[in-house]
Design a protein around this motif. Sequence first.
Motif, PDB file in Angstrom:
ATOM      1  N   LEU A  38       0.632  -1.255  -0.026  1.00  9.84           N
ATOM      2  CA  LEU A  38       0.121  -0.083   0.015  1.00  9.84           C
ATOM      3  C   LEU A  38       0.804   1.372  -0.079  1.00  9.84           C
ATOM      4  CD1 LEU A  38      -2.700  -1.245   2.621  1.00  9.84           C
ATOM      5  CD2 LEU A  38      -3.122  -0.731   0.036  1.00  9.84           C
ATOM      6  N   LEU A  39       2.133   1.334   0.485  1.00 11.70           N
ATOM      7  CA  LEU A  39       3.124   2.387   0.556  1.00 11.70           C
ATOM      8  C   LEU A  39       3.505   2.327  -0.782  1.00 11.70           C
ATOM      9  CD1 LEU A  39       4.970   1.897   3.948  1.00 11.70           C
ATOM     10  CD2 LEU A  39       3.381   3.754   3.113  1.00 11.70           C
ATOM     11  N   GLY A  40       3.115   3.165  -1.683  1.00 10.48           N
ATOM     12  CA  GLY A  40       3.551   3.291  -3.128  1.00 10.48           C
ATOM     13  C   GLY A  40       4.019   4.713  -3.386  1.00 10.48           C
ATOM     14  N   ILE A  41       4.235   4.713  -4.804  1.00 13.18           N
ATOM     15  CA  ILE A  41       4.676   6.151  -5.095  1.00 13.18           C
ATOM     16  C   ILE A  41       3.543   6.987  -5.970  1.00 13.18           C
ATOM     17  CG2 ILE A  41       7.259   5.654  -5.393  1.00 13.18           C
ATOM     18  CD1 ILE A  41       6.585   4.934  -8.410  1.00 13.18           C
ATOM     19  N   ALA A  42       3.131   7.942  -5.484  1.00 12.10           N
ATOM     20  CA  ALA A  42       2.164   9.001  -5.996  1.00 12.10           C
ATOM     21  C   ALA A  42       3.007   9.979  -6.992  1.00 12.10           C
ATOM     22  CB  ALA A  42       1.630   9.825  -4.910  1.00 12.10           C
ATOM     23  N   ARG A  43       2.809   9.900  -8.215  1.00  8.44           N
ATOM     24  CA  ARG A  43       3.351  10.455  -9.346  1.00  8.44           C
ATOM     25  C   ARG A  43       3.002  11.856  -9.166  1.00  8.44           C
ATOM     26  NH1 ARG A  43       2.663   5.275 -11.844  1.00  8.44           N
ATOM     27  NH2 ARG A  43       4.561   4.294 -12.026  1.00  8.44           N
ATOM     28  N   ILE A  44       4.054  12.867  -9.233  1.00  5.49           N
ATOM     29  CA  ILE A  44       3.691  14.175  -9.250  1.00  5.49           C
ATOM     30  C   ILE A  44       4.045  14.860 -10.625  1.00  5.49           C
ATOM     31  CG2 ILE A  44       4.121  16.527  -8.127  1.00  5.49           C
ATOM     32  CD1 ILE A  44       2.457  14.401  -6.479  1.00  5.49           C
ATOM     33  N   HIS A  45       5.395  14.398 -10.892  1.00  6.07           N
ATOM     34  CA  HIS A  45       5.756  14.679 -12.335  1.00  6.07           C
ATOM     35  C   HIS A  45       6.578  13.740 -12.983  1.00  6.07           C
ATOM     36  CE1 HIS A  45       5.332  19.202 -12.069  1.00  6.07           C
ATOM     37  NE2 HIS A  45       5.784  18.880 -10.536  1.00  6.07           N
ATOM     38  N   VAL A  46       6.144  13.158 -14.142  1.00  8.69           N
ATOM     39  CA  VAL A  46       6.896  12.304 -14.888  1.00  8.69           C
ATOM     40  C   VAL A  46       7.212  12.875 -16.465  1.00  8.69           C
ATOM     41  CG1 VAL A  46       7.061   9.951 -15.906  1.00  8.69           C
ATOM     42  CG2 VAL A  46       5.636  10.275 -13.943  1.00  8.69           C
ATOM     43  N   LEU A  47       8.522  12.973 -16.632  1.00  9.75           N
ATOM     44  CA  LEU A  47       9.023  13.496 -17.859  1.00  9.75           C
ATOM     45  C   LEU A  47       9.791  12.418 -18.614  1.00  9.75           C
ATOM     46  CD1 LEU A  47      10.077  15.779 -15.608  1.00  9.75           C
ATOM     47  CD2 LEU A  47      10.525  17.086 -17.532  1.00  9.75           C
ATOM     48  N   CYS A  48       9.349  12.460 -19.995  1.00 11.56           N
ATOM     49  CA  CYS A  48       9.747  11.120 -20.733  1.00 11.56           C
ATOM     50  C   CYS A  48      10.023  11.722 -22.375  1.00 11.56           C
ATOM     51  CB  CYS A  48       8.414  10.315 -20.920  1.00 11.56           C
ATOM     52  SG  CYS A  48       8.710   8.847 -21.682  1.00 11.56           S
ATOM     53  N   ASP A  49      11.197  10.920 -22.943  1.00  9.68           N
ATOM     54  CA  ASP A  49      11.502  11.376 -24.502  1.00  9.68           C
ATOM     55  C   ASP A  49      10.993  10.431 -25.451  1.00  9.68           C
ATOM     56  OD1 ASP A  49      12.974   8.638 -23.928  1.00  9.68           O
ATOM     57  OD2 ASP A  49      14.721   9.482 -24.312  1.00  9.68           O
ATOM     58  N   ASN A  50       9.777   9.593 -25.028  1.00  4.77           N
ATOM     59  CA  ASN A  50       9.207   8.806 -25.945  1.00  4.77           C
ATOM     60  C   ASN A  50       7.681   9.097 -25.952  1.00  4.77           C
ATOM     61  OD1 ASN A  50       7.646   6.337 -26.997  1.00  4.77           O
ATOM     62  ND2 ASN A  50       9.717   5.511 -26.928  1.00  4.77           N
ATOM     63  N   ALA A  51       7.153   9.469 -27.226  1.00  5.47           N
ATOM     64  CA  ALA A  51       5.803  10.118 -27.375  1.00  5.47           C
ATOM     65  C   ALA A  51       4.837   8.701 -26.865  1.00  5.47           C
ATOM     66  CB  ALA A  51       5.502  10.524 -28.646  1.00  5.47           C
ATOM     67  N   LEU A  52       4.965   7.577 -27.357  1.00  5.69           N
ATOM     68  CA  LEU A  52       4.113   6.386 -27.080  1.00  5.69           C
ATOM     69  C   LEU A  52       4.389   6.054 -25.449  1.00  5.69           C
ATOM     70  CD1 LEU A  52       2.678   4.348 -28.427  1.00  5.69           C
ATOM     71  CD2 LEU A  52       4.647   2.756 -28.489  1.00  5.69           C
ATOM     72  N   ALA A  53       5.255   6.329 -25.047  1.00  7.15           N
ATOM     73  CA  ALA A  53       5.180   5.897 -23.582  1.00  7.15           C
ATOM     74  C   ALA A  53       4.844   7.143 -22.847  1.00  7.15           C
ATOM     75  CB  ALA A  53       6.717   5.904 -23.144  1.00  7.15           C
ATOM     76  N   ILE A  54       4.580   8.215 -23.145  1.00  7.68           N
ATOM     77  CA  ILE A  54       3.915   9.293 -22.675  1.00  7.68           C
ATOM     78  C   ILE A  54       2.315   9.101 -22.744  1.00  7.68           C
ATOM     79  CG2 ILE A  54       3.413  11.801 -22.814  1.00  7.68           C
ATOM     80  CD1 ILE A  54       6.183  12.425 -23.760  1.00  7.68           C
ATOM     81  N   ASP A  55       1.952   8.598 -23.893  1.00  7.88           N
ATOM     82  CA  ASP A  55       0.548   8.518 -24.130  1.00  7.88           C
ATOM     83  C   ASP A  55      -0.007   7.154 -23.341  1.00  7.88           C
ATOM     84  OD1 ASP A  55      -2.055   8.822 -25.929  1.00  7.88           O
ATOM     85  OD2 ASP A  55      -1.458   6.636 -26.318  1.00  7.88           O
ATOM     86  N   ALA A  56       1.036   6.174 -23.416  1.00  6.99           N
ATOM     87  CA  ALA A  56       0.412   4.762 -22.485  1.00  6.99           C
ATOM     88  C   ALA A  56       0.512   5.154 -21.093  1.00  6.99           C
ATOM     89  CB  ALA A  56       1.624   3.781 -22.839  1.00  6.99           C
ATOM     90  N   GLY A  57       1.378   5.937 -20.534  1.00 11.72           N
ATOM     91  CA  GLY A  57       1.307   6.290 -19.241  1.00 11.72           C
ATOM     92  C   GLY A  57       0.041   6.905 -18.795  1.00 11.72           C
ATOM     93  N   ARG A  58      -0.364   7.948 -19.711  1.00  9.43           N
ATOM     94  CA  ARG A  58      -1.456   8.809 -19.392  1.00  9.43           C
ATOM     95  C   ARG A  58      -2.740   7.889 -19.233  1.00  9.43           C
ATOM     96  NH1 ARG A  58      -0.302  14.057 -23.130  1.00  9.43           N
ATOM     97  NH2 ARG A  58       1.215  15.181 -21.684  1.00  9.43           N
ATOM     98  N   ARG A  59      -2.845   7.097 -20.394  1.00 12.25           N
ATOM     99  CA  ARG A  59      -4.021   6.629 -20.589  1.00 12.25           C
ATOM    100  C   ARG A  59      -4.330   5.297 -19.770  1.00 12.25           C
ATOM    101  NH1 ARG A  59      -4.680   5.794 -27.025  1.00 12.25           N
ATOM    102  NH2 ARG A  59      -6.776   5.153 -26.392  1.00 12.25           N
ATOM    103  N   LEU A  60      -2.933   4.581 -19.482  1.00 11.47           N
ATOM    104  CA  LEU A  60      -3.250   3.099 -18.628  1.00 11.47           C
ATOM    105  C   LEU A  60      -3.088   3.380 -17.149  1.00 11.47           C
ATOM    106  CD1 LEU A  60      -0.897   1.224 -20.851  1.00 11.47           C
ATOM    107  CD2 LEU A  60      -3.457   1.063 -20.883  1.00 11.47           C
TER     108      LEU A  60
END
Length: 317
Positions: free
Chosen positions: A144-166
């Motif tokens: 239950l102790l996990g990471i609450a993401r505040i900012h995620v910067l990424c250099d791959n457009a597909l990974a950005i879309d996947a992270g947002r949508r999934l």
Amino acid sequence: MSPSPSVSPSRRTAPTTPAARTAGAGEPFAPARAERLPLPPVPAPYRLPFHYGALHTVGLDYLVAPGPVRDLLAEHHPDLAAADFDGRACVSLNYQLYFAQYPTGGGITQEVEVNIVAHPVAAAGRLAAIGYGEYARGVDQTKLLGIARIHVLCDNALAIDAGRRLYAEPKYPGRFESVMPSLNGPAADTAWSVVCRQAALAADGTVGPAGRALFSFSADLAGLTPEPVDSAPVTGYGTDPVAGLLAGPMNVHQPYQYHELDGSTASRVALAVADRTGGVGRDLATLVGNAPAAGVWTYQSAPVAAHHRAYYVPSKA
């Protein structure tokens, strides 16, 4: 979808889990299927789980004053509470370089996450009272102790879309300059350094060139003895503005290498914020400031093959 990096997530009333039915004699204690939460959708073209072909990562943990952490967490993830490690909160940064293989080829991705170690407010009663060192060593088996993401910067457009949508990640473009230990480099080199730069999506949908520096960090681990820790799976939390809080675990199939830091070794780690006007720089300056690092953890995938040095073959006499 997670919000744009320039727009804060809107507050909303999260859906609540229906109360479990009272079980009568001979009835199961699990709630009826109609009362259970559905799984988040997996939109095309994505498939889960996502398998990493190789992963190289370094993470830095900072124990900091809890007030600013709680305020930022309430803004981004209202259903989460910051972990309490003896009166301190934990801000955790990590850099990832990973390779993925697809039916039509492969892809290489770099990203940096800025996270707060947190847990669901509704599950606070299930957590044991543990300190940061126990958390870092994987003692919390509820995950239950996990990471609450505040900012995620990424250099791959597909990974950005996947992270947002999934996973409802607050993921947006960035570019990186990185140095890390490598079997293809000097054997004595154990230092990591990462510069994170601003970037934007180009007209063709790819991540554009690097812009101004946002922040950087480094870790010199020479002479420090690592401790293998089994802290995976790591629960990553995201907040969808409509559906609410979701959790996505990431399994790393070998131990991390953990370095606990103290007053004599914390100077091995440095964090510098170059641009305090933007969201990520402002948040790092507010949350971390000049706090010393409490721990460093790394993972580097083992090589699967090696191409060795050539040799001459005598010609025919």
